[in-house]
Design a protein around this motif. Sequence first.
Motif, mmCIF file in Angstrom:
data_model
loop_
_atom_site.group_PDB
_atom_site.id
_atom_site.type_symbol
_atom_site.label_atom_id
_atom_site.label_comp_id
_atom_site.label_asym_id
_atom_site.label_seq_id
_atom_site.Cartn_x
_atom_site.Cartn_y
_atom_site.Cartn_z
ATOM 1 N N PRO A 154 0.803 -1.238 0.000
ATOM 2 C CA PRO A 154 0.000 0.000 0.000
ATOM 3 C C PRO A 154 0.833 1.284 0.000
ATOM 4 O O PRO A 154 0.361 2.317 -0.470
ATOM 5 C CB PRO A 154 -0.829 -0.113 1.285
ATOM 6 C CG PRO A 154 -0.208 -1.170 2.099
ATOM 7 C CD PRO A 154 0.540 -2.079 1.178
ATOM 8 N N ASN A 183 -3.052 -1.454 -5.878
ATOM 9 C CA ASN A 183 -4.106 -1.669 -4.879
ATOM 10 C C ASN A 183 -5.035 -2.806 -5.275
ATOM 11 O O ASN A 183 -5.505 -3.566 -4.415
ATOM 12 C CB ASN A 183 -4.903 -0.375 -4.669
ATOM 13 C CG ASN A 183 -4.173 0.599 -3.761
ATOM 14 O OD1 ASN A 183 -3.493 0.196 -2.822
ATOM 15 N ND2 ASN A 183 -4.297 1.882 -4.042
ATOM 16 N N LEU A 240 -3.359 -6.007 -4.424
ATOM 17 C CA LEU A 240 -3.433 -6.254 -2.978
ATOM 18 C C LEU A 240 -4.823 -6.754 -2.580
ATOM 19 O O LEU A 240 -4.957 -7.655 -1.751
ATOM 20 C CB LEU A 240 -3.096 -4.972 -2.209
ATOM 21 C CG LEU A 240 -1.641 -4.521 -2.292
ATOM 22 C CD1 LEU A 240 -1.484 -3.117 -1.721
ATOM 23 C CD2 LEU A 240 -0.732 -5.495 -1.533
ATOM 24 N N LEU A 241 -5.846 -6.156 -3.196
ATOM 25 C CA LEU A 241 -7.215 -6.580 -2.876
ATOM 26 C C LEU A 241 -7.437 -8.027 -3.306
ATOM 27 O O LEU A 241 -8.002 -8.832 -2.556
ATOM 28 C CB LEU A 241 -8.225 -5.650 -3.561
ATOM 29 C CG LEU A 241 -9.691 -5.974 -3.274
ATOM 30 C CD1 LEU A 241 -10.028 -5.729 -1.808
ATOM 31 C CD2 LEU A 241 -10.627 -5.144 -4.154
ATOM 32 N N GLU A 260 -5.924 -10.298 -0.868
ATOM 33 C CA GLU A 260 -6.728 -10.408 0.362
ATOM 34 C C GLU A 260 -7.932 -11.314 0.141
ATOM 35 O O GLU A 260 -8.350 -12.025 1.034
ATOM 36 C CB GLU A 260 -7.214 -9.022 0.819
ATOM 37 C CG GLU A 260 -6.136 -8.125 1.376
ATOM 38 C CD GLU A 260 -5.564 -8.611 2.708
ATOM 39 O OE1 GLU A 260 -6.147 -9.512 3.341
ATOM 40 O OE2 GLU A 260 -4.502 -8.096 3.104
ATOM 41 N N ARG A 265 -7.935 -4.164 6.381
ATOM 42 C CA ARG A 265 -7.071 -3.987 5.205
ATOM 43 C C ARG A 265 -7.913 -3.861 3.935
ATOM 44 O O ARG A 265 -7.651 -3.008 3.081
ATOM 45 C CB ARG A 265 -6.088 -5.162 5.080
ATOM 46 C CG ARG A 265 -4.977 -5.149 6.114
ATOM 47 C CD ARG A 265 -3.871 -6.113 5.736
ATOM 48 N NE ARG A 265 -4.322 -7.492 5.621
ATOM 49 C CZ ARG A 265 -4.422 -8.341 6.646
ATOM 50 N NH1 ARG A 265 -4.122 -7.944 7.860
ATOM 51 N NH2 ARG A 265 -4.842 -9.583 6.451
ATOM 52 N N ASP A 319 -9.540 -0.504 3.948
ATOM 53 C CA ASP A 319 -8.523 0.531 3.659
ATOM 54 C C ASP A 319 -8.225 0.554 2.159
ATOM 55 O O ASP A 319 -8.068 1.621 1.556
ATOM 56 C CB ASP A 319 -7.222 0.242 4.422
ATOM 57 C CG ASP A 319 -7.324 0.650 5.892
ATOM 58 O OD1 ASP A 319 -8.284 1.351 6.241
ATOM 59 O OD2 ASP A 319 -6.448 0.239 6.676
ATOM 60 N N LEU A 320 -8.131 -0.642 1.573
ATOM 61 C CA LEU A 320 -7.862 -0.724 0.129
ATOM 62 C C LEU A 320 -9.020 -0.133 -0.658
ATOM 63 O O LEU A 320 -8.821 0.533 -1.672
ATOM 64 C CB LEU A 320 -7.627 -2.185 -0.288
ATOM 65 C CG LEU A 320 -6.255 -2.753 0.068
ATOM 66 C CD1 LEU A 320 -6.218 -4.261 -0.118
ATOM 67 C CD2 LEU A 320 -5.163 -2.099 -0.789
ATOM 68 N N ILE A 370 -8.554 2.685 -3.340
ATOM 69 C CA ILE A 370 -8.958 2.426 -4.730
ATOM 70 C C ILE A 370 -10.013 3.445 -5.181
ATOM 71 O O ILE A 370 -9.912 4.017 -6.275
ATOM 72 C CB ILE A 370 -9.486 0.972 -4.867
ATOM 73 C CG1 ILE A 370 -8.304 -0.011 -4.781
ATOM 74 C CG2 ILE A 370 -10.265 0.778 -6.167
ATOM 75 C CD1 ILE A 370 -8.698 -1.470 -4.691
ATOM 76 N N ALA A 386 -14.133 -3.359 -4.840
ATOM 77 C CA ALA A 386 -13.555 -3.159 -3.507
ATOM 78 C C ALA A 386 -14.642 -2.824 -2.489
ATOM 79 O O ALA A 386 -14.611 -3.306 -1.352
ATOM 80 C CB ALA A 386 -12.518 -2.038 -3.567
#
Lengths: 179, 157
Positions: A134, A167, A170-171, A174, B107, B110-111, B115, B149
Amino acid sequence: MSRRLGQLGTLAAGMVLGAAGMFVGLAQADRIAPSRPDVLVALGQRLDVEHRAVDLQLEKGDIAAAIESLEALRSGPWPSPADATGAAVALKHDAYGRLVRLRLDHPEVDPVPTDALLKMVDEGLGEDEVDANPFTARLWALRGELYETEGLDDEALEAYEKALEINATLLERELGGAP
Amino acid sequence: MRGDALRFACAMGVLLVGGCAKNAPRSEATMAPAAADAYAGDGAAEDASAPQRERHYASDLEGLQAEFDQLDADLASEGVVDGAPLGASTTTSAGASKADATGRCERICDLKVAICDVAERICGLAEAHEGEAKYAEACTRAESRCEQASDACDACE
Protein backbone atom coordinates in the motif's frame (compact mmCIF):
# COMPACT_ATOMS: atom_id res chain seq x y z
CA MET A 1 26.79 -40.52 -28.78
CA SER A 2 26.88 -36.89 -29.90
CA ARG A 3 23.07 -36.91 -30.05
CA ARG A 4 22.93 -38.10 -26.44
CA LEU A 5 25.39 -35.41 -25.41
CA GLY A 6 23.23 -32.84 -27.18
CA GLN A 7 20.14 -34.05 -25.28
CA LEU A 8 22.03 -33.92 -21.99
CA GLY A 9 23.21 -30.40 -22.85
CA THR A 10 19.64 -29.32 -23.55
CA LEU A 11 18.50 -30.88 -20.28
CA ALA A 12 21.28 -29.18 -18.32
CA ALA A 13 20.53 -25.84 -19.95
CA GLY A 14 16.86 -26.28 -19.08
CA MET A 15 17.73 -27.04 -15.46
CA VAL A 16 19.99 -24.00 -15.18
CA LEU A 17 17.37 -21.72 -16.76
CA GLY A 18 14.66 -23.18 -14.53
CA ALA A 19 16.75 -22.65 -11.41
CA ALA A 20 17.58 -19.11 -12.48
CA GLY A 21 13.91 -18.42 -13.14
CA MET A 22 12.95 -19.80 -9.74
CA PHE A 23 15.62 -17.68 -8.04
CA VAL A 24 14.43 -14.53 -9.79
CA GLY A 25 10.82 -15.36 -8.92
CA LEU A 26 11.63 -15.97 -5.26
CA ALA A 27 13.69 -12.81 -5.09
CA GLN A 28 10.90 -10.73 -6.64
CA ALA A 29 8.39 -12.23 -4.23
CA ASP A 30 10.71 -11.47 -1.31
CA ARG A 31 10.85 -15.13 -0.40
CA ILE A 32 14.62 -15.06 -0.11
CA ALA A 33 15.87 -14.06 3.31
CA PRO A 34 17.80 -10.78 3.44
CA SER A 35 21.54 -11.14 3.66
CA ARG A 36 21.45 -8.87 6.73
CA PRO A 37 18.21 -9.54 8.64
CA ASP A 38 19.57 -7.49 11.54
CA VAL A 39 19.53 -4.47 9.21
CA LEU A 40 15.80 -4.92 8.65
CA VAL A 41 15.21 -5.16 12.41
CA ALA A 42 17.22 -1.99 13.02
CA LEU A 43 15.37 -0.18 10.24
CA GLY A 44 11.95 -1.28 11.52
CA GLN A 45 12.72 -0.13 15.04
CA ARG A 46 14.21 3.18 13.93
CA LEU A 47 11.23 3.94 11.71
CA ASP A 48 8.79 2.99 14.43
CA VAL A 49 10.46 5.42 16.81
CA GLU A 50 10.58 8.17 14.18
CA HIS A 51 6.97 7.71 13.07
CA ARG A 52 5.81 7.78 16.68
CA ALA A 53 7.76 10.98 17.21
CA VAL A 54 6.00 12.43 14.15
CA ASP A 55 2.64 11.26 15.55
CA LEU A 56 3.42 13.12 18.73
CA GLN A 57 4.42 16.29 16.85
CA LEU A 58 1.21 16.15 14.82
CA GLU A 59 -0.81 15.58 17.99
CA LYS A 60 0.71 18.80 19.29
CA GLY A 61 -0.08 20.54 15.99
CA ASP A 62 3.60 21.15 15.27
CA ILE A 63 3.52 20.51 11.50
CA ALA A 64 6.90 22.13 10.91
CA ALA A 65 8.59 19.79 13.39
CA ALA A 66 6.83 16.77 11.84
CA ILE A 67 8.02 17.79 8.38
CA GLU A 68 11.53 18.34 9.73
CA SER A 69 11.55 14.87 11.32
CA LEU A 70 10.37 13.25 8.10
CA GLU A 71 12.96 15.20 6.10
CA ALA A 72 15.64 13.89 8.47
CA LEU A 73 14.26 10.40 7.92
CA ARG A 74 14.28 10.95 4.17
CA SER A 75 17.96 11.85 4.22
CA GLY A 76 18.60 8.28 5.28
CA PRO A 77 20.64 6.21 5.32
CA TRP A 78 18.40 3.55 3.78
CA PRO A 79 19.63 -0.03 3.54
CA SER A 80 19.78 -1.66 0.14
CA PRO A 81 17.07 -4.20 -0.77
CA ALA A 82 19.86 -6.78 -1.04
CA ASP A 83 20.54 -6.34 2.67
CA ALA A 84 17.01 -5.95 3.91
CA THR A 85 14.62 -7.24 1.16
CA GLY A 86 11.82 -5.29 -0.49
CA ALA A 87 10.27 -4.69 2.94
CA ALA A 88 12.87 -1.96 3.44
CA VAL A 89 11.85 -0.36 0.15
CA ALA A 90 8.18 -0.45 1.17
CA LEU A 91 9.04 1.22 4.49
CA LYS A 92 10.99 3.87 2.64
CA HIS A 93 7.98 4.50 0.41
CA ASP A 94 5.87 4.88 3.56
CA ALA A 95 8.16 7.58 4.94
CA TYR A 96 8.33 9.44 1.63
CA GLY A 97 4.57 9.16 1.15
CA ARG A 98 3.90 10.56 4.60
CA LEU A 99 6.29 13.46 4.01
CA VAL A 100 4.86 14.37 0.60
CA ARG A 101 1.26 14.07 1.87
CA LEU A 102 2.08 16.37 4.78
CA ARG A 103 3.77 18.89 2.50
CA LEU A 104 0.81 18.83 0.09
CA ASP A 105 -1.69 19.28 2.91
CA HIS A 106 0.31 22.09 4.52
CA PRO A 107 1.80 24.16 1.70
CA GLU A 108 2.05 27.14 4.06
CA VAL A 109 4.73 25.41 6.14
CA ASP A 110 8.18 25.55 4.58
CA PRO A 111 6.80 25.84 1.01
CA VAL A 112 8.31 23.59 -1.65
CA PRO A 113 7.46 23.93 -5.37
CA THR A 114 5.52 21.11 -7.03
CA ASP A 115 8.39 20.11 -9.28
CA ALA A 116 10.60 19.67 -6.22
CA LEU A 117 7.93 17.47 -4.64
CA LEU A 118 7.81 15.44 -7.85
CA LYS A 119 11.56 14.96 -7.63
CA MET A 120 11.10 13.87 -4.03
CA VAL A 121 8.54 11.26 -5.09
CA ASP A 122 10.82 10.02 -7.87
CA GLU A 123 13.70 9.82 -5.42
CA GLY A 124 11.51 7.78 -3.07
CA LEU A 125 10.29 5.42 -5.77
CA GLY A 126 13.84 4.95 -7.04
CA GLU A 127 14.75 2.05 -9.26
CA ASP A 128 14.21 -0.76 -6.76
CA GLU A 129 11.71 -3.44 -7.67
CA VAL A 130 9.27 -4.03 -4.86
CA ASP A 131 6.37 -6.38 -4.32
CA ALA A 132 2.89 -4.80 -4.28
CA ASN A 133 2.28 -2.88 -1.04
CA PRO A 134 0.00 0.00 0.00
CA PHE A 135 2.87 2.43 0.60
CA THR A 136 4.18 2.20 -2.94
CA ALA A 137 0.61 2.55 -4.23
CA ARG A 138 0.17 5.72 -2.17
CA LEU A 139 3.42 7.16 -3.52
CA TRP A 140 2.24 6.53 -7.10
CA ALA A 141 -1.10 8.18 -6.34
CA LEU A 142 0.77 11.19 -4.91
CA ARG A 143 2.82 11.33 -8.08
CA GLY A 144 -0.43 11.47 -10.04
CA GLU A 145 -1.74 14.25 -7.82
CA LEU A 146 1.43 16.29 -8.36
CA TYR A 147 1.37 15.79 -12.13
CA GLU A 148 -2.27 16.84 -12.15
CA THR A 149 -1.36 20.01 -10.26
CA GLU A 150 1.27 20.67 -12.91
CA GLY A 151 -1.35 20.20 -15.65
CA LEU A 152 0.35 17.07 -16.95
CA ASP A 153 -2.80 14.98 -17.17
CA ASP A 154 -1.42 12.13 -19.29
CA GLU A 155 1.36 11.55 -16.78
CA ALA A 156 -1.13 11.91 -13.93
CA LEU A 157 -3.40 9.27 -15.46
CA GLU A 158 -0.48 6.91 -15.88
CA ALA A 159 0.54 7.32 -12.23
CA TYR A 160 -3.02 6.92 -10.96
CA GLU A 161 -3.45 3.75 -13.01
CA LYS A 162 -0.23 2.37 -11.54
CA ALA A 163 -1.53 3.08 -8.02
CA LEU A 164 -4.85 1.47 -8.90
CA GLU A 165 -3.13 -1.60 -10.31
CA ILE A 166 -1.08 -2.12 -7.13
CA ASN A 167 -4.11 -1.67 -4.88
CA ALA A 168 -6.17 -4.02 -7.05
CA THR A 169 -3.42 -6.65 -6.76
CA LEU A 170 -3.43 -6.25 -2.98
CA LEU A 171 -7.21 -6.58 -2.88
CA GLU A 172 -7.14 -9.72 -5.00
CA ARG A 173 -4.55 -11.18 -2.63
CA GLU A 174 -6.73 -10.41 0.36
CA LEU A 175 -9.65 -12.04 -1.38
CA GLY A 176 -7.49 -15.08 -2.15
CA GLY A 177 -7.69 -14.84 -5.90
CA ALA A 178 -4.21 -13.72 -6.89
CA PRO A 179 -0.58 -14.77 -6.49
CA MET B 1 -1.85 0.57 9.21
CA ARG B 2 1.62 2.09 9.57
CA GLY B 3 2.11 0.70 13.05
CA ASP B 4 1.08 -2.76 11.83
CA ALA B 5 3.49 -2.60 8.92
CA LEU B 6 6.37 -1.57 11.10
CA ARG B 7 5.60 -4.23 13.67
CA PHE B 8 5.36 -6.76 10.85
CA ALA B 9 8.75 -5.67 9.53
CA CYS B 10 10.31 -5.89 12.96
CA ALA B 11 8.73 -9.26 13.66
CA MET B 12 9.83 -10.57 10.28
CA GLY B 13 13.32 -9.32 10.87
CA VAL B 14 13.46 -10.88 14.33
CA LEU B 15 12.34 -14.22 12.89
CA LEU B 16 14.92 -13.98 10.14
CA VAL B 17 17.63 -13.14 12.66
CA GLY B 18 16.61 -16.27 14.54
CA GLY B 19 16.70 -18.33 11.37
CA CYS B 20 20.07 -17.04 10.30
CA ALA B 21 21.49 -17.49 13.77
CA LYS B 22 21.09 -21.23 13.27
CA ASN B 23 23.35 -21.10 10.27
CA ALA B 24 25.90 -18.70 11.61
CA PRO B 25 25.65 -18.38 15.36
CA ARG B 26 26.69 -15.01 16.68
CA SER B 27 26.05 -13.37 19.98
CA GLU B 28 23.83 -10.28 20.13
CA ALA B 29 26.84 -8.39 21.37
CA THR B 30 28.62 -8.99 18.10
CA MET B 31 25.52 -8.57 15.94
CA ALA B 32 24.39 -5.19 17.19
CA PRO B 33 27.46 -3.20 16.12
CA ALA B 34 27.41 -5.06 12.82
CA ALA B 35 23.81 -3.97 12.37
CA ALA B 36 24.74 -0.41 13.10
CA ASP B 37 27.58 -0.51 10.57
CA ALA B 38 25.49 -2.10 7.87
CA TYR B 39 22.62 0.19 8.63
CA ALA B 40 24.85 3.15 7.94
CA GLY B 41 25.29 1.53 4.51
CA ASP B 42 26.26 3.83 1.66
CA GLY B 43 25.66 6.87 3.78
CA ALA B 44 28.28 6.01 6.41
CA ALA B 45 31.00 8.17 4.89
CA GLU B 46 28.49 10.92 4.20
CA ASP B 47 27.36 10.94 7.83
CA ALA B 48 30.89 11.44 9.09
CA SER B 49 31.14 14.81 7.40
CA ALA B 50 27.47 15.80 7.44
CA PRO B 51 26.14 18.09 10.15
CA GLN B 52 24.82 16.14 13.10
CA ARG B 53 21.06 15.78 13.33
CA GLU B 54 19.25 17.34 16.21
CA ARG B 55 18.04 14.05 17.65
CA HIS B 56 20.22 11.00 18.24
CA TYR B 57 19.10 7.47 18.84
CA ALA B 58 21.08 4.57 20.20
CA SER B 59 22.71 2.47 17.53
CA ASP B 60 22.05 -0.86 19.25
CA LEU B 61 18.73 -2.65 19.38
CA GLU B 62 18.45 -2.62 23.17
CA GLY B 63 19.03 1.11 23.24
CA LEU B 64 16.45 1.65 20.51
CA GLN B 65 13.96 -0.52 22.41
CA ALA B 66 14.51 1.60 25.54
CA GLU B 67 13.94 4.79 23.55
CA PHE B 68 10.93 3.25 21.90
CA ASP B 69 9.46 2.44 25.33
CA GLN B 70 10.15 5.99 26.46
CA LEU B 71 8.34 7.40 23.40
CA ASP B 72 5.49 4.98 24.11
CA ALA B 73 5.24 6.44 27.58
CA ASP B 74 5.29 9.96 26.11
CA LEU B 75 2.51 9.04 23.70
CA ALA B 76 0.48 7.47 26.48
CA SER B 77 0.83 10.63 28.53
CA GLU B 78 -0.46 12.57 25.52
CA GLY B 79 -3.46 10.26 25.29
CA VAL B 80 -2.28 8.31 22.24
CA VAL B 81 -3.30 4.72 22.89
CA ASP B 82 -1.55 2.93 20.00
CA GLY B 83 1.48 2.22 22.13
CA ALA B 84 1.74 -1.50 22.85
CA PRO B 85 5.40 -2.39 23.26
CA LEU B 86 7.02 -4.48 20.55
CA GLY B 87 6.75 -8.18 21.15
CA ALA B 88 4.20 -7.79 23.91
CA SER B 89 1.43 -10.18 22.98
CA THR B 90 -1.38 -10.86 25.38
CA THR B 91 -3.87 -12.33 22.92
CA THR B 92 -5.18 -15.88 23.15
CA SER B 93 -5.34 -18.04 20.00
CA ALA B 94 -9.11 -17.42 19.73
CA GLY B 95 -8.54 -13.74 20.24
CA ALA B 96 -5.74 -13.79 17.70
CA SER B 97 -7.88 -15.38 14.99
CA LYS B 98 -10.63 -12.84 15.64
CA ALA B 99 -8.00 -10.11 15.44
CA ASP B 100 -6.75 -11.62 12.17
CA ALA B 101 -10.25 -11.49 10.68
CA THR B 102 -10.71 -7.93 11.89
CA GLY B 103 -7.31 -7.01 10.52
CA ARG B 104 -8.16 -8.54 7.16
CA CYS B 105 -11.42 -6.61 6.95
CA GLU B 106 -9.62 -3.45 7.97
CA ARG B 107 -7.07 -3.99 5.20
CA ILE B 108 -9.80 -4.68 2.65
CA CYS B 109 -11.73 -1.57 3.64
CA ASP B 110 -8.52 0.53 3.66
CA LEU B 111 -7.86 -0.72 0.13
CA LYS B 112 -11.42 0.19 -0.84
CA VAL B 113 -10.81 3.75 0.34
CA ALA B 114 -7.51 3.97 -1.55
CA ILE B 115 -8.96 2.43 -4.73
CA CYS B 116 -12.08 4.58 -4.74
CA ASP B 117 -10.05 7.72 -4.03
CA VAL B 118 -7.82 7.05 -7.04
CA ALA B 119 -10.88 6.11 -9.12
CA GLU B 120 -12.45 9.45 -8.26
CA ARG B 121 -9.32 11.26 -9.40
CA ILE B 122 -9.16 9.28 -12.65
CA CYS B 123 -12.80 10.03 -13.36
CA GLY B 124 -12.16 13.69 -12.57
CA LEU B 125 -9.51 13.69 -15.27
CA ALA B 126 -11.96 11.92 -17.62
CA GLU B 127 -14.48 14.73 -17.06
CA ALA B 128 -11.84 17.29 -17.95
CA HIS B 129 -10.96 15.30 -21.06
CA GLU B 130 -14.48 14.62 -22.27
CA GLY B 131 -14.53 12.75 -25.57
CA GLU B 132 -11.09 11.22 -25.09
CA ALA B 133 -11.47 7.45 -25.11
CA LYS B 134 -8.28 6.83 -23.13
CA TYR B 135 -9.59 8.76 -20.14
CA ALA B 136 -13.15 7.45 -20.43
CA GLU B 137 -11.95 3.83 -20.52
CA ALA B 138 -9.64 4.40 -17.57
CA CYS B 139 -12.55 5.88 -15.62
CA THR B 140 -14.77 2.87 -16.42
CA ARG B 141 -12.05 0.44 -15.29
CA ALA B 142 -11.40 2.44 -12.14
CA GLU B 143 -15.10 2.62 -11.26
CA SER B 144 -15.37 -1.13 -11.70
CA ARG B 145 -12.39 -1.63 -9.34
CA CYS B 146 -13.97 0.72 -6.81
CA GLU B 147 -17.26 -1.19 -6.98
CA GLN B 148 -15.47 -4.52 -6.51
CA ALA B 149 -13.55 -3.16 -3.51
CA SER B 150 -16.72 -1.67 -2.00
CA ASP B 151 -18.53 -5.00 -2.34
CA ALA B 152 -15.60 -6.81 -0.70
CA CYS B 153 -15.52 -4.31 2.16
CA ASP B 154 -19.30 -4.48 2.67
CA ALA B 155 -19.23 -8.28 2.62
CA CYS B 156 -16.47 -8.39 5.22
CA GLU B 157 -17.64 -8.98 8.78
